[in-house]
Design an enzyme around this catalytic site. Sequence first.
Site, short mmCIF file in Angstrom:
data_model
loop_
_atom_site.label_atom_id
_atom_site.label_comp_id
_atom_site.label_asym_id
_atom_site.label_seq_id
_atom_site.Cartn_x
_atom_site.Cartn_y
_atom_site.Cartn_z
N HIS A 112 -6.05 1.67 3.33
CA HIS A 112 -4.67 2.26 3.81
C HIS A 112 -3.54 1.68 2.85
CE1 HIS A 112 -6.96 2.65 7.57
NE2 HIS A 112 -7.79 1.50 7.38
N ALA A 157 -25.98 -12.78 -2.85
CA ALA A 157 -25.94 -12.57 -1.36
C ALA A 157 -24.51 -13.11 -1.09
CB ALA A 157 -26.71 -13.54 -0.64
#
Length: 191
Positions: A112, A157
């Site tokens: 955005h 991870a």
Amino acid sequence: MSEKEKMLNGHLYQAYSRELYQDREFCKGMLYEYNRVSPMDKDSRDLILKKLLNCKGELCIEQPFYCSYGYNITIGLNFYSDVNLTILDQGGVSIGDNVILGPNVNIYTASHPYNEVQRIKGLEYAKPVKIYDNVWIGGNVTILPGVKINQGAIIGAGSVVTHDIPPYVIAVGNPCEVVRSITKEDVHKNW
């Protein structure tokens, strides 16, 4: 230029245009079906994915799976994703051959504008994500717009990938940083 063309070309676009809204609704319907098909019914799952995505061959995406459009996702051969894969594919996502994704991986191409007036108007933009061949991405990884993860890289991870990752490295963290190169000695390790 249509809003869809603007989206695909990296320009500011109106995310709530009629065409894009309809495309997202179609995708949601396909995902509703996919996520409710029996996990044992591989043929039905494959058929839905082949209607939704650009697949070069066999793939396995464990349920549930979420994406924005589907048609902006290209996946190579021998792909596996564990549960809860989310791909916001406004800018296009290209995934190579022999890629493995752990659970809860998020791939974002949409962003955005910093200008609040543009955000209030519903404008956004998108940058493509590219994941090259033979990449392994661990669980709970988030990949941000515009990132390239190069050949043979491993993402640990929990990482948040904010910039390009070079080939044949192990990278981890928030933000994700290269820890070391993958070496010939790694081939002989038993994990």
